[in-house]
Design a protein around this motif. Sequence first.
Motif, PDB file in Angstrom:
ATOM      1  N   HIS A 273       0.823  -1.219   0.000  1.00  0.00           N
ATOM      2  CA  HIS A 273       0.000   0.000   0.000  1.00  0.00           C
ATOM      3  C   HIS A 273       0.857   1.268   0.000  1.00  0.00           C
ATOM      4  O   HIS A 273       0.344   2.368  -0.186  1.00  0.00           O
ATOM      5  CB  HIS A 273      -0.970   0.014   1.193  1.00  0.00           C
ATOM      6  N   LEU A 274       2.190   1.093   0.187  1.00  0.00           N
ATOM      7  CA  LEU A 274       3.110   2.229   0.114  1.00  0.00           C
ATOM      8  C   LEU A 274       4.032   2.123  -1.098  1.00  0.00           C
ATOM      9  O   LEU A 274       5.083   2.750  -1.152  1.00  0.00           O
ATOM     10  CB  LEU A 274       3.951   2.304   1.394  1.00  0.00           C
ATOM     11  N   ALA A 275       3.621   1.333  -2.077  1.00  0.00           N
ATOM     12  CA  ALA A 275       4.466   1.070  -3.243  1.00  0.00           C
ATOM     13  C   ALA A 275       4.860   2.341  -3.984  1.00  0.00           C
ATOM     14  O   ALA A 275       5.929   2.407  -4.589  1.00  0.00           O
ATOM     15  CB  ALA A 275       3.744   0.116  -4.199  1.00  0.00           C
ATOM     16  N   ALA A 276       4.025   3.368  -3.912  1.00  0.00           N
ATOM     17  CA  ALA A 276       4.354   4.616  -4.613  1.00  0.00           C
ATOM     18  C   ALA A 276       5.612   5.281  -4.066  1.00  0.00           C
ATOM     19  O   ALA A 276       6.250   6.080  -4.754  1.00  0.00           O
ATOM     20  CB  ALA A 276       3.168   5.588  -4.509  1.00  0.00           C
ATOM     21  N   ALA A 277       5.985   4.929  -2.831  1.00  0.00           N
ATOM     22  CA  ALA A 277       7.180   5.527  -2.218  1.00  0.00           C
ATOM     23  C   ALA A 277       8.468   4.864  -2.680  1.00  0.00           C
ATOM     24  O   ALA A 277       9.555   5.424  -2.500  1.00  0.00           O
ATOM     25  CB  ALA A 277       7.080   5.436  -0.696  1.00  0.00           C
ATOM     26  N   VAL A 278       8.372   3.689  -3.276  1.00  0.00           N
ATOM     27  CA  VAL A 278       9.567   2.891  -3.576  1.00  0.00           C
ATOM     28  C   VAL A 278      10.590   3.629  -4.443  1.00  0.00           C
ATOM     29  O   VAL A 278      11.783   3.647  -4.116  1.00  0.00           O
ATOM     30  CB  VAL A 278       9.168   1.531  -4.210  1.00  0.00           C
ATOM     31  N   PRO A 279      10.200   4.257  -5.564  1.00  0.00           N
ATOM     32  CA  PRO A 279      11.222   4.932  -6.386  1.00  0.00           C
ATOM     33  C   PRO A 279      11.969   6.024  -5.631  1.00  0.00           C
ATOM     34  O   PRO A 279      13.177   6.198  -5.818  1.00  0.00           O
ATOM     35  CB  PRO A 279      10.406   5.519  -7.547  1.00  0.00           C
ATOM     36  N   GLU A 280      11.246   6.761  -4.776  1.00  0.00           N
ATOM     37  CA  GLU A 280      11.894   7.826  -4.017  1.00  0.00           C
ATOM     38  C   GLU A 280      12.875   7.259  -2.990  1.00  0.00           C
ATOM     39  O   GLU A 280      14.018   7.707  -2.877  1.00  0.00           O
ATOM     40  CB  GLU A 280      10.847   8.692  -3.310  1.00  0.00           C
ATOM     41  N   VAL A 281      12.450   6.257  -2.246  1.00  0.00           N
ATOM     42  CA  VAL A 281      13.297   5.673  -1.203  1.00  0.00           C
ATOM     43  C   VAL A 281      14.508   4.967  -1.817  1.00  0.00           C
ATOM     44  O   VAL A 281      15.623   5.014  -1.278  1.00  0.00           O
ATOM     45  CB  VAL A 281      12.480   4.694  -0.339  1.00  0.00           C
ATOM     46  N   ALA A 282      14.305   4.330  -2.970  1.00  0.00           N
ATOM     47  CA  ALA A 282      15.387   3.568  -3.615  1.00  0.00           C
ATOM     48  C   ALA A 282      16.568   4.450  -4.011  1.00  0.00           C
ATOM     49  O   ALA A 282      17.712   3.985  -4.056  1.00  0.00           O
ATOM     50  CB  ALA A 282      14.853   2.833  -4.842  1.00  0.00           C
ATOM     51  N   VAL A 283      16.309   5.720  -4.291  1.00  0.00           N
ATOM     52  CA  VAL A 283      17.400   6.633  -4.662  1.00  0.00           C
ATOM     53  C   VAL A 283      18.435   6.703  -3.545  1.00  0.00           C
ATOM     54  O   VAL A 283      19.647   6.686  -3.798  1.00  0.00           O
ATOM     55  CB  VAL A 283      16.844   8.038  -4.977  1.00  0.00           C
ATOM     56  N   TYR A 284      17.969   6.758  -2.311  1.00  0.00           N
ATOM     57  CA  TYR A 284      18.903   6.872  -1.181  1.00  0.00           C
ATOM     58  C   TYR A 284      19.718   5.592  -0.989  1.00  0.00           C
ATOM     59  O   TYR A 284      20.875   5.652  -0.567  1.00  0.00           O
ATOM     60  CB  TYR A 284      18.142   7.243   0.090  1.00  0.00           C
ATOM     61  N   LEU A 285      19.135   4.459  -1.303  1.00  0.00           N
ATOM     62  CA  LEU A 285      19.885   3.213  -1.235  1.00  0.00           C
ATOM     63  C   LEU A 285      21.014   3.219  -2.254  1.00  0.00           C
ATOM     64  O   LEU A 285      22.161   2.858  -1.955  1.00  0.00           O
ATOM     65  CB  LEU A 285      18.961   2.016  -1.471  1.00  0.00           C
ATOM     66  N   LYS A 286      20.712   3.662  -3.472  1.00  0.00           N
ATOM     67  CA  LYS A 286      21.735   3.701  -4.519  1.00  0.00           C
ATOM     68  C   LYS A 286      22.831   4.718  -4.212  1.00  0.00           C
ATOM     69  O   LYS A 286      23.984   4.530  -4.579  1.00  0.00           O
ATOM     70  CB  LYS A 286      21.078   4.015  -5.877  1.00  0.00           C
ATOM     71  N   GLU A 287      22.463   5.790  -3.517  1.00  0.00           N
ATOM     72  CA  GLU A 287      23.439   6.819  -3.164  1.00  0.00           C
ATOM     73  C   GLU A 287      24.324   6.406  -1.989  1.00  0.00           C
ATOM     74  O   GLU A 287      25.340   7.040  -1.713  1.00  0.00           O
ATOM     75  CB  GLU A 287      22.708   8.125  -2.793  1.00  0.00           C
ATOM     76  N   ALA A 288      23.935   5.333  -1.284  1.00  0.00           N
ATOM     77  CA  ALA A 288      24.569   4.977  -0.011  1.00  0.00           C
ATOM     78  C   ALA A 288      25.771   4.051  -0.137  1.00  0.00           C
ATOM     79  O   ALA A 288      26.390   3.711   0.873  1.00  0.00           O
ATOM     80  CB  ALA A 288      23.533   4.328   0.916  1.00  0.00           C
ATOM     81  N   VAL A 289      26.111   3.631  -1.353  1.00  0.00           N
ATOM     82  CA  VAL A 289      27.132   2.582  -1.489  1.00  0.00           C
ATOM     83  C   VAL A 289      28.382   3.040  -2.234  1.00  0.00           C
ATOM     84  O   VAL A 289      29.245   2.222  -2.550  1.00  0.00           O
ATOM     85  CB  VAL A 289      26.538   1.342  -2.194  1.00  0.00           C
ATOM     86  N   GLY A 290      28.492   4.333  -2.489  1.00  0.00           N
ATOM     87  CA  GLY A 290      29.668   4.836  -3.183  1.00  0.00           C
ATOM     88  C   GLY A 290      29.341   5.377  -4.564  1.00  0.00           C
ATOM     89  O   GLY A 290      28.188   5.310  -5.012  1.00  0.00           O
ATOM     90  N   ASN A 291      30.355   5.914  -5.210  1.00  0.00           N
ATOM     91  CA  ASN A 291      30.196   6.517  -6.525  1.00  0.00           C
ATOM     92  C   ASN A 291      30.821   5.616  -7.587  1.00  0.00           C
ATOM     93  O   ASN A 291      32.010   5.283  -7.502  1.00  0.00           O
ATOM     94  CB  ASN A 291      30.857   7.899  -6.548  1.00  0.00           C
ATOM     95  N   SER A 292      30.037   5.234  -8.582  1.00  0.00           N
ATOM     96  CA  SER A 292      30.514   4.272  -9.576  1.00  0.00           C
ATOM     97  C   SER A 292      31.457   4.890 -10.603  1.00  0.00           C
ATOM     98  O   SER A 292      32.207   4.170 -11.272  1.00  0.00           O
ATOM     99  CB  SER A 292      29.326   3.622 -10.304  1.00  0.00           C
ATOM    100  N   THR A 293      31.439   6.204 -10.734  1.00  0.00           N
ATOM    101  CA  THR A 293      32.369   6.862 -11.655  1.00  0.00           C
ATOM    102  C   THR A 293      33.760   6.966 -11.036  1.00  0.00           C
ATOM    103  O   THR A 293      34.763   6.559 -11.626  1.00  0.00           O
ATOM    104  CB  THR A 293      31.864   8.275 -12.028  1.00  0.00           C
ATOM    105  N   ARG A 294      33.800   7.479  -9.814  1.00  0.00           N
ATOM    106  CA  ARG A 294      35.090   7.675  -9.127  1.00  0.00           C
ATOM    107  C   ARG A 294      35.540   6.422  -8.360  1.00  0.00           C
ATOM    108  O   ARG A 294      36.689   6.319  -7.945  1.00  0.00           O
ATOM    109  CB  ARG A 294      34.984   8.843  -8.146  1.00  0.00           C
TER     110      ARG A 294
END
Length: 294
Positions: free
Chosen positions: A98-119
């Motif tokens: 019932h909170l599925a609409a939040a998933v794309p927003e929350v997922a951004v922070y997960l991807k930002e939390a593991v380092g930078n793939s360019t550097r």
Amino acid sequence: MAEGERQSPSDSSEDIPPATQNFIIPKKEIHTVPDMGKWKRSQAIEKLVALLNTLDRWIDETPPVDQPSRFGNKAYRTWYAKLDEEAENLVATVVPTHLAAAVPEVAVYLKEAVGNSTRIDYGTGHEAAFAAFLCCLCKIGVLRVDDQIAIVFKVFNRYLEVMRKLQKTYRMEPAGSQGVWGLDDFQFLPFIWGSSQLIDHPYLEPRHFVDEKAVNENHKDYMFLECILFITEMKTGPFAEHSNQLWNISAVPSWSKVNQGLIRMYKAECLEKFPVIQHFKFGSLLPIHPVTSC
């Protein structure tokens, strides 16, 4: 926040978003130094650990490649590409339907939390993104304030284990490191929470964290000492030379004073530093807008 200490659940309406919440993809809002003014002004736990276990397994499935450069192994980019592709699916395993609409927003922070793939680097800004990820889960009601002990000492601790494995496996560079004058090349929050855990300890004092025997005997039980152990595994030479800030902190007489000082340092060295916060992303759950006064 000392281990064993609980706060009563908040009655604030901010803990649960309104049914009409419009979720948005977070984006960068700190583009120039003047923008810094904007910044200043259970079961879910088990699912989060399982999510982190998946990231850990992907490291095993993505071994480092042979390359001339010692640091920044390019296999990290392959690992990150898998996370980038699967992040929303991973978050969906934690967030109720019932909170599925939040998933794309929350997922951004997960991807930002593991380092930078360019550097191929990692630092306190990425660590802050994982704290933001957990904060978002609290804001939408997946986690609760009274889960705080497990959030720190189970979920965040597992996150640290995975990040250390990433750093060692792919020889990631420290992002924005201050060298010997910084607290640590990669982390900051576990020193704050770890020192809080040790307040009023019957025999471990700040001076003991530079004692190899004390660290080896107690690191499994205390987050701060686990951080110290990792530093000594990654660096060579006298502790006072490669970690001068921590060496100085070991002379502070009590853990409460250490904790208070680290909180002030985190605010000054991380939250109020443009090179760190320029990369932070803001959305509906963590907005850039100043708090309106009552």
